[in-house]
Design an enzyme around this catalytic site. Structure first.
Site, PDB file in Angstrom:
ATOM      1  CG  ASP A  21      -1.676   1.134   1.462  1.00 53.18           C
ATOM      2  OD1 ASP A  21      -1.807   1.993   0.397  1.00 53.18           O
ATOM      3  OD2 ASP A  21      -2.458   1.322   2.635  1.00 53.18           O
ATOM      4  CG  ASN A  23      -2.607   5.457  -1.706  1.00 50.65           C
ATOM      5  OD1 ASN A  23      -2.783   4.120  -1.161  1.00 50.65           O
ATOM      6  ND2 ASN A  23      -3.709   5.779  -2.272  1.00 50.65           N
ATOM      7  CG  ASP A  25      -5.585   3.527   0.179  1.00 49.31           C
ATOM      8  OD1 ASP A  25      -4.858   2.584   0.038  1.00 49.31           O
ATOM      9  OD2 ASP A  25      -6.195   3.760  -1.149  1.00 49.31           O
ATOM     10  CG  ASP A  29      -1.245   1.456  -3.916  1.00 53.66           C
ATOM     11  OD1 ASP A  29       0.014   1.396  -4.302  1.00 53.66           O
ATOM     12  OD2 ASP A  29      -1.605   2.208  -3.058  1.00 53.66           O
ATOM     13  CG  ASP A  98      -7.192 -11.882 -13.873  1.00 58.49           C
ATOM     14  OD1 ASP A  98      -7.779 -12.597 -14.680  1.00 58.49           O
ATOM     15  OD2 ASP A  98      -6.661 -12.180 -12.854  1.00 58.49           O
ATOM     16  CG  ASP A 200     -11.924 -14.913 -14.173  1.00 56.20           C
ATOM     17  OD1 ASP A 200     -11.191 -15.544 -12.988  1.00 56.20           O
ATOM     18  OD2 ASP A 200     -13.153 -14.676 -14.118  1.00 56.20           O
ATOM     19  CD  GLU A 257     -10.046 -19.607 -13.219  1.00 53.51           C
ATOM     20  OE1 GLU A 257      -9.748 -19.662 -11.868  1.00 53.51           O
ATOM     21  OE2 GLU A 257     -10.643 -18.879 -13.467  1.00 53.51           O
ATOM     22  CG  HIS A 330      -6.839 -15.197  -6.547  1.00 48.94           C
ATOM     23  ND1 HIS A 330      -6.097 -15.623  -7.632  1.00 48.94           N
ATOM     24  CD2 HIS A 330      -7.939 -14.612  -6.968  1.00 48.94           C
ATOM     25  CE1 HIS A 330      -6.814 -15.737  -8.645  1.00 48.94           C
ATOM     26  NE2 HIS A 330      -8.124 -14.869  -8.248  1.00 48.94           N
ATOM     27  CG  ASP A 331      -9.493 -18.113  -6.923  1.00 44.71           C
ATOM     28  OD1 ASP A 331     -10.020 -17.250  -6.474  1.00 44.71           O
ATOM     29  OD2 ASP A 331      -9.652 -18.394  -8.126  1.00 44.71           O
TER      30      ASP A 331
HETATM   31  C1  NOJ Z   1     -11.837 -17.237 -10.997  1.00 47.31           C
HETATM   32  C2  NOJ Z   1     -11.102 -16.198  -9.969  1.00 47.31           C
HETATM   33  O1  NOJ Z   1      -9.865 -16.796  -9.816  1.00 47.31           O
HETATM   34  C3  NOJ Z   1     -11.852 -15.963  -8.834  1.00 47.31           C
HETATM   35  O2  NOJ Z   1     -11.146 -15.323  -7.951  1.00 47.31           O
HETATM   36  C4  NOJ Z   1     -13.158 -15.465  -9.465  1.00 47.31           C
HETATM   37  O3  NOJ Z   1     -13.859 -15.262  -8.122  1.00 47.31           O
HETATM   38  C5  NOJ Z   1     -14.101 -16.254 -10.254  1.00 47.31           C
HETATM   39  N1  NOJ Z   1     -13.017 -16.752 -11.277  1.00 47.31           N
HETATM   40  C6  NOJ Z   1     -14.973 -15.453 -11.085  1.00 47.31           C
HETATM   41  O4  NOJ Z   1     -14.384 -14.412 -11.782  1.00 47.31           O
END
Ligand code: NOJ
Length: 566
Positions: A21, A23, A25, A29, A98, A200, A257, A330-331
């Site tokens: 981060d 700045n 907040d 970023d 992305d 995605d 993906e 991140h999932d």
């Molecule tokens: C896959 C992404 O990696 C995930 O984070 C997202 O919630 C879903 N696709 C929907 O876009």
């Protein structure tokens, strides 16, 4: 497959909200990424994939885009992104964005117009709309995040379709106007000088047009939508056109993906003329997840299960093209918490062993922010501490299915996407050096011991090992391009494989147990390329070797020994 420039990249995935981060907040970023380019450069990264930074109400943290051409002001301005692309280029780092084209946000002007004029909007056909059936939704399909895939379109008696959250209406790919709008946008970004896209949820763009009910698989009376909405026949026409009108015109990289693609179709996706440069195969990443009505259960697995899934995936990718290897994203939850079952065994040795096992598979390696430090899952005590919409949904779904609040919390703590989304640990100072103010998502308190500053000081740290590991790969054509052959396939706790390229050979061993284990080596003499233990000798001539607990060992067969074999 001919050599391609993107095969030798080392890709670092950034979840921008949680990286740095600049700045103060509380939200990471774009400038934060620019300020940390030196860190990425010294780590040895050559390409960065940034999760969505476009304008968005952030219901799914950017995977709900309300304007494809604008950036979310929380992340910065276009000039910040241009500066990042330029400065990164100066360090030999390429930027991948992305691309979210299965759905938009419900706050996208197209959808807003539809909401304002449900009967007459010129965007009616931009989304998937259907009349209800006797006051009920058109089908009994459950969305990926839970609940029906259908949401009433005002009080019109019609419903709109969403594969993911309610605020993420799916675009109607059957409509050529939609596709044209998307191609224009994709080419706009490629012209800006990005190296390519991570694409995605791309296997969701085609829906089975019969829209028929299926037998329910849960007490909610619904059934997982993926049987009718993922990788459906006809998708090949869309993907072919997408590739032809956009990606193929540029020398770019595309990472699909692509969950739900059977192995016998991998060739279409990643072959020499495939739709993408590479795809993520999730079959091994989901080894601890039960499917269907038992979705909440954590499935027990052992190293043999992991090995089987991993090698099947590797062999299929090798047969058909190229893969994108990842240990975290991140999932997913954090890998050290997932793959190393006992807490006392989560340490430098297991973290480095795990990293090296995935990193040296055949394919382009991805490192998710914090993986290089061994960041761990974070246990939350109340549902109010969660941000991830899918976890929140799963919590309430578990309760509806009769589980207690405590049990529901337990399920989501294990797999919540928030586990990997906690802010990055730069140092042991306040908020882990991520920000001067309270971050948007609670920190994992172990930032005081697991952080960059600390690991740079320690003589041996996961971070230092990753630097070494990247260097080793980048100077070995065999580890980049070599074919992969599984070794010791029936051993219960060692994962091992050979990489072979022209006359070069490397053998890689990874001990998944806290006990020493003997391995037999083929005749020959070897040089140690990489290990997470101190070894007395950089040369090994013996026929056997004792792997220490959680040892990773990568040996290069000396060339004269390779000749002997031929
Ligand atoms: C896959 C992404 O990696 C995930 O984070 C997202 O919630 C879903 N696709 C929907 O876009």
């Amino acid at each position: 497959m001919d050599k391609k420039w993107w095969q030798k990249e080392v890709i670092y995935q950034i979840y921008p909200k949680s990286f740095y981060d600049s700045n103060n907040d509380g939200i990471g970023d774009i400038r934060g990424i620019t300020e940390k380019l030196d860190y990425l450069e010294t780590l040895g990264i050559t390409m960065v994939w940034i999760c969505p930074i476009y304008q968005s109400p952030m219901a799914d943290n950017g995977y709900d885009i309300s304007d494809y051409y604008q950036l979310n002001p929380e992340f910065g301005q276009m000039a910040d992104l241009e500066e990042l692309i330029e400065k990164a280029k100066g360090k030999g780092i390429k930027i991948v964005l992305d691309l979210v084209i299965n759905h938009t946000s419900d706050e996208h002007p197209w959808f807003k117009d539809l909401l304002a004029n449900p009967a007459s909007s010129k965007y009616r056909d931009f989304y998937v709309l259907k009349p209800g059936k006797e006051g009920k939704p058109p089908t009994n399909w459950r969305s990926v995040f839970g609940g029906s895939v259908w949401e009433p379109l005002q009080d019109t008696g019609e419903y709109y379709f969403h594969s993911f959250g309610v605020k993420q209406p799916d675009l109607n790919w059957e409509n050529s106007e939609v596709r044209e709008e998307l191609y224009k946008m994709i080419n706009y970004w490629l012209e800006k000088g990005i190296a390519g896209f991570r694409v995605d949820a791309i296997t969701f763009i085609k829906k089975d047009q019969t829209f028929e009910d299926l037998p329910a698989d849960g007490v909610d009376g619904l059934v997982k939508c993926t049987k009718k909405t993922r990788n459906q026949p006809g998708i090949e026409t869309f993907l072919h056109e997408l590739n032809e009108r956009t990606f193929s015109k540029y020398d770019c990289v595309t990472i699909g993906e692509a969950p739900g693609v059977p192995y016998d179709q991998f060739g279409d996706y990643v072959g020499e003329n495939g739709y993408f440069s590479m795809i993520f195969d999730f079959k091994y990443a989901d080894l601890d997840v039960a499917s269907g009505s038992e979705w909440f259960k954590r499935v027990d697995w052992d190293v043999l299960d992991l090995k089987k899934l991993l090698f099947t995936s590797q062999k299929e990718l090798q047969k058909n093209g190229w893969g994108a290897n990842f240990l975290e994203n991140h999932d997913q939850n954090r890998s050290i918490s997932k793959y190393i079952k006992e807490e006392e065994n989560r340490h430098y040795y297991s973290g480095t062993m795990l990293g090296a096992m995935f990193f040296n598979l055949r394919g382009t390696p991805f490192i998710y922010q914090g993986q290089e430090l061994g960041m761990t899952n974070d246990k939350r005590e109340s549902i109010d501490e969660f941000d991830d919409i899918s976890s929140i949904d799963q919590y309430y779904r578990s309760i509806n299915e009769g589980f207690s609040e405590e049990e529901a919390l337990h399920f989501i703590n294990l797999r919540s996407r928030d586990n990997s989304r906690t802010p990055f640990h730069w140092n042991a100072g306040e908020n882990g050096g991520f920000s001067n103010v309270k971050p948007w998502l609670g920190m994992n308190e172990n930032y005081k011991t697991i952080n960059v500053q600390q690991q740079e000081l320690e003589p041996h740290s996961i971070l230092k090992f990753y630097k070494e590991m990247i260097k080793v790969r980048q100077t070995s054509e065999c580890l980049i391009y070599g074919v992969i052959e599984p070794l010791m396939e029936s051993h219960p706790t060692i994962i091992a494989y050979k990489r072979r390229y022209n006359k070069e050979e490397a053998v890689c061993y990874f001990n998944f147990s806290n006990e020493s284990q003997a391995i037999e080596l083929e005749n020959g003499s070897y040089r140690v390329l990489l290990t997470n233990y101190k070894v007395k000798d950089q040369s090994i001539d013996a026929a056997s070797f004792m792997l220490r607990p959680y040892q990773a060992l990568i040996l290069q067969k000396k060339e004269e020994s390779c000749h002997e074999q031929i």
